[in-house]
Design an enzyme around this catalytic site. Structure first.
Site, PDB file in Angstrom:
ATOM      1  NE  ARG A   1      -3.131  -2.971   0.320  1.00 13.42           N
ATOM      2  CZ  ARG A   1      -3.758  -3.601  -0.673  1.00 13.42           C
ATOM      3  NH1 ARG A   1      -3.756  -3.108  -1.899  1.00 13.42           N
ATOM      4  NH2 ARG A   1      -4.355  -4.741  -0.468  1.00 13.42           N
TER       5      ARG A   1
ATOM      6  NE  ARG B   1      -1.942  -3.814  12.326  1.00  9.31           N
ATOM      7  CZ  ARG B   1      -2.494  -4.139  11.164  1.00  9.31           C
ATOM      8  NH1 ARG B   1      -2.492  -5.389  10.731  1.00  9.31           N
ATOM      9  NH2 ARG B   1      -3.060  -3.228  10.406  1.00  9.31           N
TER      10      ARG B   1
ATOM     11  CG  ASP C   1      -8.954  -2.238   5.707  1.00  6.20           C
ATOM     12  OD1 ASP C   1      -8.137  -1.550   6.344  1.00  6.20           O
ATOM     13  OD2 ASP C   1      -8.630  -3.086   4.860  1.00  6.20           O
TER      14      ASP C   1
ATOM     15  CG  ASN D   1       0.466  -8.726   5.578  1.00  9.17           C
ATOM     16  OD1 ASN D   1      -0.206  -9.148   6.520  1.00  9.17           O
ATOM     17  ND2 ASN D   1      -0.069  -8.062   4.571  1.00  9.17           N
TER      18      ASN D   1
ATOM     19  CE  LYS E   1      -2.715  -8.775   8.546  1.00 11.31           C
ATOM     20  NZ  LYS E   1      -2.656  -8.150   7.204  1.00 11.31           N
TER      21      LYS E   1
ATOM     22  CG  HIS F   1     -14.316  -2.669   1.361  1.00 15.78           C
ATOM     23  ND1 HIS F   1     -13.652  -3.099   0.221  1.00 15.78           N
ATOM     24  CD2 HIS F   1     -13.529  -3.033   2.394  1.00 15.78           C
ATOM     25  CE1 HIS F   1     -12.535  -3.693   0.571  1.00 15.78           C
ATOM     26  NE2 HIS F   1     -12.424  -3.655   1.887  1.00 15.78           N
TER      27      HIS F   1
ATOM     28  CE  LYS G   1      -6.133  -2.026   9.524  1.00 20.09           C
ATOM     29  NZ  LYS G   1      -6.324  -2.507   8.146  1.00 20.09           N
TER      30      LYS G   1
ATOM     31  CD  GLU H   1      -3.092  -0.233  12.121  1.00 12.62           C
ATOM     32  OE1 GLU H   1      -2.800  -1.023  13.049  1.00 12.62           O
ATOM     33  OE2 GLU H   1      -3.215  -0.590  10.941  1.00 12.62           O
TER      34      GLU H   1
ATOM     35  CD  GLU I   1      -6.195  -8.542   5.621  1.00 14.95           C
ATOM     36  OE1 GLU I   1      -5.043  -8.090   5.599  1.00 14.95           O
ATOM     37  OE2 GLU I   1      -7.185  -7.938   5.167  1.00 14.95           O
TER      38      GLU I   1
ATOM     39  CD1 TRP J   1     -11.521 -10.001   1.792  1.00 15.23           C
ATOM     40  CD2 TRP J   1     -10.760 -11.704   0.568  1.00 15.23           C
ATOM     41  NE1 TRP J   1     -10.468 -10.560   2.482  1.00 15.23           N
ATOM     42  CE2 TRP J   1      -9.981 -11.619   1.742  1.00 15.23           C
ATOM     43  CE3 TRP J   1     -10.464 -12.713  -0.355  1.00 15.23           C
ATOM     44  CZ2 TRP J   1      -8.914 -12.484   2.014  1.00 15.23           C
ATOM     45  CZ3 TRP J   1      -9.404 -13.574  -0.085  1.00 15.23           C
ATOM     46  CH2 TRP J   1      -8.641 -13.466   1.085  1.00 15.23           C
TER      47      TRP J   1
ATOM     48  CD  GLU K   1      -5.454  -0.681   1.670  1.00 19.32           C
ATOM     49  OE1 GLU K   1      -4.986  -0.449   2.795  1.00 19.32           O
ATOM     50  OE2 GLU K   1      -5.903  -1.783   1.340  1.00 19.32           O
TER      51      GLU K   1
HETATM   52  O1  GCW Z   1      -6.472  -2.932   4.446  1.00 26.69           O
HETATM   53  C1  GCW Z   1      -5.800  -4.096   4.486  1.00 26.69           C
HETATM   54  C2  GCW Z   1      -4.783  -3.958   3.414  1.00 26.69           C
HETATM   55  C3  GCW Z   1      -3.662  -4.936   3.586  1.00 26.69           C
HETATM   56  C4  GCW Z   1      -3.097  -4.751   4.990  1.00 26.69           C
HETATM   57  C5  GCW Z   1      -4.201  -5.011   5.999  1.00 26.69           C
HETATM   58  C6  GCW Z   1      -3.725  -4.815   7.430  1.00 26.69           C
HETATM   59  C7  GCW Z   1      -0.824  -5.034   5.656  1.00 26.69           C
HETATM   60  O2  GCW Z   1      -5.418  -4.114   2.179  1.00 26.69           O
HETATM   61  O3  GCW Z   1      -2.706  -4.657   2.611  1.00 26.69           O
HETATM   62  O4  GCW Z   1      -2.002  -5.619   5.213  1.00 26.69           O
HETATM   63  O5  GCW Z   1      -5.244  -4.110   5.761  1.00 26.69           O
HETATM   64  O6  GCW Z   1      -3.950  -3.735   7.946  1.00 26.69           O
HETATM   65  O7  GCW Z   1      -3.159  -5.720   8.007  1.00 26.69           O
END
Ligand code: GCW
Length: 723
Positions: free
Chosen positions: A191, A347, A388, A233, A310, A544, A383, A410, A314, A566, A416
């Site tokens: 991102r 997280r 997101d 990640n 994390k 989204h 977050k 966060e 995901e 998704w 993004e």
């Molecule tokens: O919004 C999503 C993003 C991912 C990101 C994830 C997160 C780093 O598309 O790219 O991964 O959030 O915050 O973990």
């Protein structure tokens, strides 16, 4: 010298000047808000010359060394002459820069209360009189306070503020003010829209890019004191000795600026780099491996900040892979770091393919029951909203619901879901909206900001994190105005009660010009930019709708991805009867995660703020809004309004032309053209698609799309950045 030699010399001089000049242009924006060109204002210049005539700087540590270097650099540039700085004190001095412990007791006595207030990182800038001499005093309890005070002083000078009677007592309200870099070891940035990662892992630790120091200066100048170097990640390799040496080299550059480094810890590291066959947090060998790894890290980096994790999100590994909980995982790491005062930032961005409930509910459901179970060197990072980083979300219901756990906010600074680095979107406006939100967890005046700064529940530690928008682009952030988002994040992490408008003004004056004929109109662009992006992407609580994977441009029709949440169709739920996600008790009941006062407001479409309407309600296309418009018309008109707002931004920007360089002007002008083109794309694609359900005509005032729906659906972007 014969004539031809002189000619050669002139040739070289001219060539040199040409190169210098073109460099100066291509380096536009590199200085961020820290450019120190000479002050020309005839009123303020003599005042500053008087105050800086003789500066006493009480040095004596690496951080103070940095502060002195910054002060000299700033004053030399702003006043256009070398500063007169001494390391011994005299009554002839016009400025003193000194910690409290090095000041005379009689001087300190009258403002004892101020020193108590400023703690470890705060500072005081005060005009005092000593034996009839007027002295400008910059003081603090600790070295880092002096550095922050120096940056503040220079910022005041850049903004032409008078020092007469000055009395500033300032202290950060949040302890951990951190950037999160989603930077990979191969230098791609997840991102990231401003080039590659700054960290040149290949050449570290030997080669120290001068840019590392410039990065640290910029952060310290706005009070950022922590940086997580790697992507959440995560890659376990960064925890191997070879990489830790590289991390140590970066830590060494950042240390004199008061910045600690953190790393992301991949939960499966004991398997991947430790040769174990499990990463079970209750396994003896796993525990020992992490304890040992922590020892290694602190041997190389004694002031290492800690881990950001994390887990079970995901596809990332985590304690749940072994039937354990987030608490088991976080506390195991916290135990490993505790002997060295390290922190674990865990997280809460989780949602599962196995959980069929509303994605917006899942983090709260998973984490709130653990309140009070984490060790005291664990912070949970949440977050700002429950999905997101959308252009607009209601605040995350977890804020205020975990009184016994310090929660880190966060925010995303990188854009993004906000037009990448091509769109001008001033994010402090978004941050402010979230921070000011009422949680009602302790009655009225229980805002998210009070949760975050620890004041609501008396938390021992507090934090705010921003996902960085920084890369190797010359101007650091891609869009020159994206610098304001980095700047604004830092300012709000320092003081979450600042107004976004004040921040916009500061940034404009520090970056471009003090001329109010420039500042006022351009500030209005910044302030309206956030609402504009909401309108042309996701108005009235929609969210989204971005195309899948890269999240570039509209893709409201996407419905064929393996995980339901998704797909944009999961979020807007449009059908012939209406549009929106029912999160009231008749739907997913996500509203029940808020305090009853807030839930009640959100539950009824009549009281739900219109900006969240379709976030919480599925409503018929002819539902009547407060202004009498039917929902379909309102959605269409909002999309049009977003496009019009960008048009307005372009015409206001034209007024800026005379106050800045052509390069500065043209760069933003061209980017605004992209933004306008893409705002129209968003409007056209979304309205054509939603029209297939509403079956209604576009209301008067909404421009007709240039292309048909098939065209917009056919667009593909295999090389969109940031993936
Ligand atoms: O919004 C999503 C993003 C991912 C990101 C994830 C997160 C780093 O598309 O790219 O991964 O959030 O915050 O973990």
């Amino acid at each position: 010298m014969n004539i031809s030699a002189a000619q050669v010399k002139i040739f070289y001089i001219i060539t040199f000047l040409v190169i210098m000049n073109s460099n100066a242009q291509s380096l536009e924006g590199y200085d961020l808000w820290l450019g120190y060109s000479k002050i020309e204002d005839p009123v303020i210049l003599p005042e500053y010359q008087r105050h800086t005539k003789s500066i006493f700087f009480n040095n004596g540590s690496a951080v103070l060394e940095t502060a002195q270097k910054e002060l000299v650099r700033g004053i030399d540039g702003l006043l256009g002459q070398p500063s007169n700085i001494h390391n011994s004190q005299s009554l002839l001095n016009t400025m003193w820069v000194s910690k409290k412990m090095d000041l005379d007791k009689d001087i300190v006595k009258p403002f004892k209360a101020d020193f108590e207030q400023i703690g470890k990182e705060g500072f005081i800038i005060k005009s005092i009189t000593v034996n009839d001499n007027s002295i400008l005093l910059i003081t603090a309890n600790e070295d880092i306070g002096i550095l922050y005070g120096v940056f503040k002083l220079l910022q005041l000078m850049k903004m032409h503020k008078s020092f007469e009677g000055i009395n500033i007592v300032d202290v950060p309200k949040i302890e951990l003010r951190m950037l999160n870099h989603w930077d990979n070891l191969d230098r791609t940035v997840e991102r990231g829209y401003a080039g590659f990662s700054l960290w040149n892992w290949q050449k570290l630790p030997e080669y120290i890019d001068p840019r590392y120091e410039d990065y640290a200066r910029a952060n310290a100048s706005i009070g950022i004191n922590a940086t997580v170097l790697t992507n959440v990640n995560a890659n376990s390799l960064v925890l191997t000795s070879a990489y830790l040496d590289k991390v140590a080299a970066l830590a060494e550059v950042f240390r004199p600026y008061g910045i600690k480094v953190y790393l992301t810890a991949r939960f499966s590291a004991p398997i991947e780099i430790g040769g174990l066959n499990t990463a079970d947090p209750l396994d003896k060998d796993v525990i020992e491996w992490w304890n040992d790894r922590a020892k290694k890290i602190y041997k190389i980096i004694p002031d290492f900040g800690g881990f950001l994790v994390k887990a079970n999100s995901e596809g990332q590994p985590g304690p749940q892979n072994y039937g354990r909980t987030h608490v088991d995982g976080a506390n195991m790491l916290a135990n490993a770091l505790r002997p060295f005062n390290g922190m674990v930032i865990w997280r809460a961005f989780v949602y599962s393919e196995l959980d069929t409930t509303d994605r917006a509910k899942q983090a709260f459901t998973e984490f709130v029951p653990y309140d009070g179970n984490f060790l005291d060197n664990v912070l949970v990072q949440v977050k700002n909203g429950p999905i997101d980083f959308q252009p607009r979300e209601p605040f995350h219901p977890t804020f205020g619901a975990m009184p016994n756990t310090p929660l880190v906010m966060e925010f995303q600074i990188t854009q993004e879901y906000l037009g990448f680095s091509s769109h001008l979107v001033f994010l402090p406006k978004l941050y402010e909206e979230v921070l000011d939100a009422e949680t009602y967890r302790k009655g009225k005046k229980s805002t998210v900001a009070q949760v975050i700064d620890g004041s609501l529940f008396n938390s021992k530690i507090s934090g705010m994190a921003g996902v960085a928008n920084i890369g190797t682009d010359l101007n650091w952030t891609g869009h020159p105005f994206a610098q304001a988002n980095w700047y604004g994040f830092g300012r709000l992490a320092w003081n979450p009660y600042l107004s976004s408008e004040a921040i916009a003004e500061e940034w404009l004056r520090l970056t471009y010009s003090n001329n109010s004929e420039f500042v006022e109109p351009v500030k209005s662009i910044m302030i309206s930019s956030r609402e504009a992006v909401v309108n042309y992407m996701t108005p009235l609580g929609l969210h989204h709708l971005m195309d899948t994977g890269h999240h570039y441009g509209p893709g409201p029709w996407v419905s064929d991805l393996s995980r339901p949440e998704w797909n944009p169709t999961y979020y807007h739920q449009a059908d012939k009867d209406g549009i929106g996600f029912d999160r009231t008790p008749s739907g997913s009941n996500a509203t029940s995660q808020y305090s009853s006062e807030i839930a009640e407001i959100f539950n009824a479409p009549e009281t739900c703020p219109e900006e969240y309407l379709l976030w919480f309600h599925h409503l018929p296309w002819d539902y009547k809004l407060k202004n009498g418009e039917i929902l379909w018309d309102a959605v269409a008109l909002k999309y049009q309004e977003g496009v019009d707002q960008v048009g307005e931004m372009i015409s206001i920007w034209k007024q800026a032309k005379t106050y800045i360089s052509d390069d500065q002007y043209n760069e933003v002008r061209m980017l605004l053209e992209i933004q306008l083109k893409e705002a129209k794309w968003w409007r056209n694609a979304c309205l054509l698609y939603f029209q297939t359900f509403s079956g209604k005509k576009l209301p008067p005032g909404v421009e007709l799309p240039e292309e048909n729906l098939e065209f917009y659906r056919s667009l593909k972007f295999p090389y969109a950045p940031g993936n």
